[in-house]
Structures are given as structure tokens and as C-alpha cells.
Design an enzyme around this catalytic site. Structure first.
Site, PDB file in Angstrom:
ATOM      1  N   ARG A  87      -1.239  -5.894  -2.399  1.00 51.75           N
ATOM      2  CA  ARG A  87      -0.135  -4.926  -2.492  1.00 51.75           C
ATOM      3  C   ARG A  87      -0.053  -4.358  -3.915  1.00 51.75           C
ATOM      4  O   ARG A  87       0.249  -3.185  -4.107  1.00 51.75           O
ATOM      5  CB  ARG A  87       1.184  -5.592  -2.105  1.00 51.75           C
ATOM      6  CG  ARG A  87       1.247  -5.980  -0.634  1.00 51.75           C
ATOM      7  CD  ARG A  87       2.584  -6.583  -0.272  1.00 51.75           C
ATOM      8  NE  ARG A  87       2.681  -6.928   1.142  1.00 51.75           N
ATOM      9  CZ  ARG A  87       2.364  -8.120   1.649  1.00 51.75           C
ATOM     10  NH1 ARG A  87       1.933  -9.077   0.855  1.00 51.75           N
ATOM     11  NH2 ARG A  87       2.463  -8.349   2.944  1.00 51.75           N
ATOM     12  N   THR A 118       8.230   0.908   0.567  1.00 53.00           N
ATOM     13  CA  THR A 118       6.922   1.160  -0.053  1.00 53.00           C
ATOM     14  C   THR A 118       6.474  -0.036  -0.897  1.00 53.00           C
ATOM     15  O   THR A 118       7.274  -0.622  -1.634  1.00 53.00           O
ATOM     16  CB  THR A 118       7.029   2.418  -0.958  1.00 53.00           C
ATOM     17  OG1 THR A 118       7.564   3.488  -0.182  1.00 53.00           O
ATOM     18  CG2 THR A 118       5.681   2.810  -1.539  1.00 53.00           C
ATOM     19  N   ASP A 147       8.976 -11.051   6.608  1.00 55.56           N
ATOM     20  CA  ASP A 147       8.289 -12.314   6.333  1.00 55.56           C
ATOM     21  C   ASP A 147       8.908 -13.444   7.166  1.00 55.56           C
ATOM     22  O   ASP A 147       8.196 -14.285   7.718  1.00 55.56           O
ATOM     23  CB  ASP A 147       8.369 -12.645   4.830  1.00 55.56           C
ATOM     24  CG  ASP A 147       7.617 -11.624   3.982  1.00 55.56           C
ATOM     25  OD1 ASP A 147       6.651 -11.020   4.494  1.00 55.56           O
ATOM     26  OD2 ASP A 147       7.993 -11.417   2.812  1.00 55.56           O
ATOM     27  N   ARG A 150       7.810 -13.137  10.748  1.00 53.89           N
ATOM     28  CA  ARG A 150       6.436 -13.629  10.941  1.00 53.89           C
ATOM     29  C   ARG A 150       6.436 -15.154  11.019  1.00 53.89           C
ATOM     30  O   ARG A 150       5.808 -15.747  11.897  1.00 53.89           O
ATOM     31  CB  ARG A 150       5.545 -13.156   9.781  1.00 53.89           C
ATOM     32  CG  ARG A 150       5.201 -11.698   9.911  1.00 53.89           C
ATOM     33  CD  ARG A 150       4.325 -11.201   8.777  1.00 53.89           C
ATOM     34  NE  ARG A 150       3.915  -9.836   9.081  1.00 53.89           N
ATOM     35  CZ  ARG A 150       3.671  -8.902   8.182  1.00 53.89           C
ATOM     36  NH1 ARG A 150       3.786  -9.173   6.885  1.00 53.89           N
ATOM     37  NH2 ARG A 150       3.296  -7.695   8.559  1.00 53.89           N
ATOM     38  N   HIS A 174       7.341 -10.452  -2.050  1.00 51.86           N
ATOM     39  CA  HIS A 174       6.670 -10.053  -0.810  1.00 51.86           C
ATOM     40  C   HIS A 174       5.188 -10.065  -1.124  1.00 51.86           C
ATOM     41  O   HIS A 174       4.646  -9.099  -1.618  1.00 51.86           O
ATOM     42  CB  HIS A 174       7.137  -8.655  -0.429  1.00 51.86           C
ATOM     43  CG  HIS A 174       6.578  -8.166   0.878  1.00 51.86           C
ATOM     44  ND1 HIS A 174       6.536  -8.939   2.016  1.00 51.86           N
ATOM     45  CD2 HIS A 174       6.051  -6.969   1.233  1.00 51.86           C
ATOM     46  CE1 HIS A 174       6.006  -8.238   3.002  1.00 51.86           C
ATOM     47  NE2 HIS A 174       5.697  -7.032   2.549  1.00 51.86           N
TER      48      HIS A 174
HETATM   49  P1  NAD Z   1       1.385   5.853   6.150  1.00 56.20           P
HETATM   50  O1  NAD Z   1       0.234   6.344   5.325  1.00 56.20           O
HETATM   51  O2  NAD Z   1       1.248   5.806   7.620  1.00 56.20           O
HETATM   52  O3  NAD Z   1       2.696   6.727   5.812  1.00 56.20           O
HETATM   53  C1  NAD Z   1       3.076   7.055   4.508  1.00 56.20           C
HETATM   54  C2  NAD Z   1       3.618   8.477   4.558  1.00 56.20           C
HETATM   55  O4  NAD Z   1       4.181   8.802   3.287  1.00 56.20           O
HETATM   56  C3  NAD Z   1       2.515   9.530   4.808  1.00 56.20           C
HETATM   57  O5  NAD Z   1       2.815  10.245   6.010  1.00 56.20           O
HETATM   58  C4  NAD Z   1       2.577  10.432   3.587  1.00 56.20           C
HETATM   59  O6  NAD Z   1       2.321  11.781   3.864  1.00 56.20           O
HETATM   60  C5  NAD Z   1       4.006  10.206   3.124  1.00 56.20           C
HETATM   61  N1  NAD Z   1       4.260  10.617   1.751  1.00 56.20           N
HETATM   62  C6  NAD Z   1       3.485  10.426   0.647  1.00 56.20           C
HETATM   63  N2  NAD Z   1       4.087  10.971  -0.428  1.00 56.20           N
HETATM   64  C7  NAD Z   1       5.267  11.492  -0.021  1.00 56.20           C
HETATM   65  C8  NAD Z   1       6.345  12.165  -0.661  1.00 56.20           C
HETATM   66  N3  NAD Z   1       6.308  12.406  -1.966  1.00 56.20           N
HETATM   67  N4  NAD Z   1       7.403  12.554   0.089  1.00 56.20           N
HETATM   68  C9  NAD Z   1       7.436  12.309   1.414  1.00 56.20           C
HETATM   69  N5  NAD Z   1       6.454  11.664   2.090  1.00 56.20           N
HETATM   70  C10 NAD Z   1       5.385  11.265   1.375  1.00 56.20           C
HETATM   71  O7  NAD Z   1       1.761   4.407   5.571  1.00 56.20           O
HETATM   72  P2  NAD Z   1       2.671   3.300   6.284  1.00 56.20           P
HETATM   73  O8  NAD Z   1       1.807   2.393   7.048  1.00 56.20           O
HETATM   74  O9  NAD Z   1       3.820   3.976   6.949  1.00 56.20           O
HETATM   75  O10 NAD Z   1       3.174   2.490   5.002  1.00 56.20           O
HETATM   76  C11 NAD Z   1       4.057   3.111   4.099  1.00 56.20           C
HETATM   77  C12 NAD Z   1       4.338   2.176   2.928  1.00 56.20           C
HETATM   78  O11 NAD Z   1       5.067   1.026   3.394  1.00 56.20           O
HETATM   79  C13 NAD Z   1       3.080   1.612   2.239  1.00 56.20           C
HETATM   80  O12 NAD Z   1       3.276   1.551   0.851  1.00 56.20           O
HETATM   81  C14 NAD Z   1       2.962   0.215   2.821  1.00 56.20           C
HETATM   82  O13 NAD Z   1       2.251  -0.660   1.989  1.00 56.20           O
HETATM   83  C15 NAD Z   1       4.436  -0.151   2.920  1.00 56.20           C
HETATM   84  N6  NAD Z   1       4.749  -1.247   3.835  1.00 56.20           N
HETATM   85  C16 NAD Z   1       5.743  -2.087   3.436  1.00 56.20           C
HETATM   86  C17 NAD Z   1       6.132  -3.121   4.258  1.00 56.20           C
HETATM   87  C18 NAD Z   1       7.251  -4.033   3.821  1.00 56.20           C
HETATM   88  O14 NAD Z   1       7.522  -5.017   4.498  1.00 56.20           O
HETATM   89  N7  NAD Z   1       7.941  -3.747   2.743  1.00 56.20           N
HETATM   90  C19 NAD Z   1       5.497  -3.307   5.502  1.00 56.20           C
HETATM   91  C20 NAD Z   1       4.506  -2.416   5.881  1.00 56.20           C
HETATM   92  C21 NAD Z   1       4.136  -1.370   5.039  1.00 56.20           C
END
Ligand code: NAD
Length: 316
Positions: A87, A118, A147, A150, A174
Site C-alpha cells: 500500500r 484511498t 480488516d 476479514r 491498515h
Molecule cells: P479504481 O482505479 O477502480 O478507482 C479509482 C478511481 O479514482 C478511478 O475511476 C479514477 O479515475 C478516479 N480518480 C483519480 N483521480 C481522481 C480525481 N482527482 N478526482 C476524482 N476521481 C479521481 O480503484 P479502486 O479499486 O476503486 O480503489 C480506489 C482506492 O481505494 C485505491 O487507492 C485503493 O488502494 C483503495 N482501497 C482502500 C481500501 C481500504 O480498506 N481503505 C480497500 C480497497 C481499496
């Protein structure tokens, strides 16, 4: 009706939107920089409504200014992991994306509660808090519910019982520095330390720590989305309905557990104001040590954020 905006209409953003829509507690706005993406997902989700039985308004846009009036803003914008990545490898890229978003949230939705998703979650939540200028109780991160879910699932599988009856508690970061707490993880009130041998619990803890990477390895093109989306919806519901739920969230430490000035996972009381209280559990010495080690790593991460975002000026 309350308005909830979700910035980033990718995998997690869309899953969160679906789970929130099913609760029928808010109108939804999806925002994404990719032209048409948020509008397309919003239309698709709206067309599921007659079958799925929800009646809330779901819209999409490319313009962040439209988040105006949001009671909650969820941020899922940014890159997700690929196989072999940690991450933390996402820090520089996602920090620059979230910096601009946090500035816009402060401008267009100055009284919203902000739920960050994010990655790397705890550091990015810290960044969003500092950039927004919001009080810390209004900026929090989603990780601990996922978490914990899971861990609960793995425990349920092991015991052959329903996951509904398992409630888990996970503290810390995380990622690799997560601190699952088997003593506080119960099956209908019975701690799992009374139900499973220590070696088996250690295996389940390890699988929980690597829970995200296991899914990234299987998918190869992205990371988990349904369970994170469900976790976000639970937080949104707790805030909108002022439920005062006790849930593990990434929150700002101000001396709790002897830790200061980092965001990390901790049980909080979640209500209308956001994080209404951080609960201080009685930890065993090794658990406290693990939590403080997690905090130390985050301090180093904050230094890295400083170098990325403010190379010439004062520290974050
Ligand atoms: P994804 O690529 O499917 O979606 C991310 C979206 O963000 C994309 O559609 C992109 O166009 C958009 N984006 C980028 N810059 C932007 C901006 N400035 N304004 C608006 N939109 C913007 O990715 P995902 O699978 O949805 O994951 C998103 C984030 O969540 C990643 O960083 C991932 O690591 C994180 N995540 C966190 C957890 C958690 O438990 N905290 C769990 C899963 C994923």
C-alpha cells in the site's frame, strides 16, 4: 434527504454507492475525473433501482464543485495496488491526487464529514485532514471494519459458524502493522481464545494481515471492492443516523494509548459529528508495543509526505 458524495467512481466507489443506496438513507453523487465514468455508473445504479428496490437519487459528474451541500464526502479516488505492490508504494501518486481533492472538499463542502478510503489509508487520511483544515473528528478513514470483517470471516470458516455471529477487533495500521486482538474477538460473546488453539489463531491473524494482498494476487488487475464498499456504507449509516456505533476506524490520536499526531485504526464512537470518542481498550504489553510500533512507522510516512508535498516549505 441527506446528500453523500463519493469522489472516485471506480471499483470501491461504485460498490460503496450500491451498498449505501440499498440502505435508502441518502441521495448520492458520484464524481470522477474520467469523462462519463461517474455519470455512466450513476445511470447504471439508477437503472438497478426498480429491481433492487431502492428509490434514492443517484447522479454522476466530472465537476467536484457539485459536492456542495454534502453531509458526507467519501474519497476513493486514486490508484489501487497491483500484484507485488505494498500500500505504501501508492503514497506519492495518491498523495498528489488527494491533496487537490481535500482542498476542493474544504472549499465546496466545508461542513461535511470526510471518510477516506484511498491507500495508504492512514497516511492519506492524515494528509486529507491537514489539507482540509477540518477538525480531526470530521476526517476519518475506513480500514478497521474491513480488516475486522476479514478476520471474522476467517474465524467463521474455521469454526463452521455464521460470520454474522463473529465480531472482531483490529487496531493499528491498515497493512502489515495491523494489530488484530483475538482476546476481543468473540463468537456470540465467547472470545475466540476459548474456541481455537493459539497456533490456529496465529494463522488466521496472519491471513487477515495479508487479506488485501490475497485478493490483489487473485484479481491481478485491481484490489478488493465489495467488502470495502460495504464497510464504507456501515460508516455512512452510523454518521447519518447518529447511531453512536462502536466501530474500528482510522482516527487522529491525541495522546490516546500514549500516541500522538498520527491516524491509525482504533475503536471509535461514530455518530453525527463523526468520531465522537476514541475508546481506550486495556491492552496487553505486547499489544501496546505493536500499536506504538505501528505509530512510529506512520511518523516516518508523514516525513515522506512532507518531502512529496512541501519540499521547500514548512512541515505538514
Ligand atoms: P479504481 O482505479 O477502480 O478507482 C479509482 C478511481 O479514482 C478511478 O475511476 C479514477 O479515475 C478516479 N480518480 C483519480 N483521480 C481522481 C480525481 N482527482 N478526482 C476524482 N476521481 C479521481 O480503484 P479502486 O479499486 O476503486 O480503489 C480506489 C482506492 O481505494 C485505491 O487507492 C485503493 O488502494 C483503495 N482501497 C482502500 C481500501 C481500504 O480498506 N481503505 C480497500 C480497497 C481499496
Amino acid at each position: 434527504m441527506n446528500k453523500v458524495s463519493i469522489i472516485g467512481a471506480g471499483q470501491v466507489g461504485a460498490a460503496a454507492a450500491l451498498f449505501i443506496a440499498q440502505k435508502q438513507i441518502a441521495s448520492l453523487l458520484l464524481v470522477d475525473v474520467v469523462p462519463g465514468l461517474a455519470r455512466g455508473k450513476a445511470l447504471d445504479l439508477s437503472q438497478a433501482a426498480p429491481v433492487a428496490g431502492y428509490g434514492v437519487r443517484i447522479a454522476g459528474t466530472e465537476r467536484l464543485s457539485e459536492i456542495e451541500g454534502s453531509r458526507i464526502v467519501v474519497v476513493t479516488a486514486g490508484a489501487a495496488r497491483r500484484p507485488g505492490m505494498s500500500r505504501l508504494d501508492l503514497l506519492e501518486k495518491n498523495a498528489s491526487i488527494v491533496k487537490g481533492i481535500a482542498e476542493d472538499i474544504a472549499k465546496y463542502a466545508p461542513s461535511a464529514v470526510v471518510i477516506m478510503v484511498t491507500n495508504p489509508l492512514d497516511l492519506i487520511t492524515y494528509l486529507a485532514w491537514r489539507i482540509s483544515g477540518f477538525p480531526p473528528h470530521r476526517v476519518l478513514g475506513q480500514a478497521g471494519i474491513l480488516d475486522g470483517a476479514r478476520f471474522s470471516y476467517f474465524v467463521a470458516q474455521e469454526l463452521g459458524c455464521s460470520p454474522e455471529d463473529v465480531s472482531a477487533m483490529v487496531l493499528g495500521g491498515h497493512g502489515d502493522t495491523m494489530v488484530p486482538l483475538p482476546r476481543y474477538t468473540c463468537v456470540s460473546g465467547v472470545p475466540i481464545t476459548e474456541l481455537l488453539p493459539p497456533e490456529k489463531i496465529a494463522q488466521l491473524v496472519e491471513r487477515t494481515r495479508r487479506g488485501g494482498a490475497e485478493i490483489v494476487g487473485l484479481l491481478r488487475t485491481g484490489s478488493a471492492s465489495f467488502a470495502p464498499g460495504a464497510a464504507v456504507a456501515q460508516m455512512v449509516e452510523a454518521i447519518l443516523e447518529d447511531k453512536k456505533r462502536i466501530l474500528p476506524c482510522s482516527a487522529y490520536f491525541q495522546g490516546e494509548y500514549g500516541v500522538e499526531d498520527v491516524y491509525m485504526g482504533v475503536p471509535v464512537r461514530l455518530g453525527a459529528r463523526g468520531v465522537e470518542e476514541i475508546l481506550e481498550l486495556k491492552l496487553a504489553p505486547e499489544e501496546l508495543k505493536a500499536l506504538r510500533a505501528s505509530a512510529e512507522l506512520y511518523k516516518q510516512g508523514i516525513e515522506r509526505l512532507n518531502r512529496v508535498l512541501n519540499p521547500d516549505s514548512e512541515k505538514l
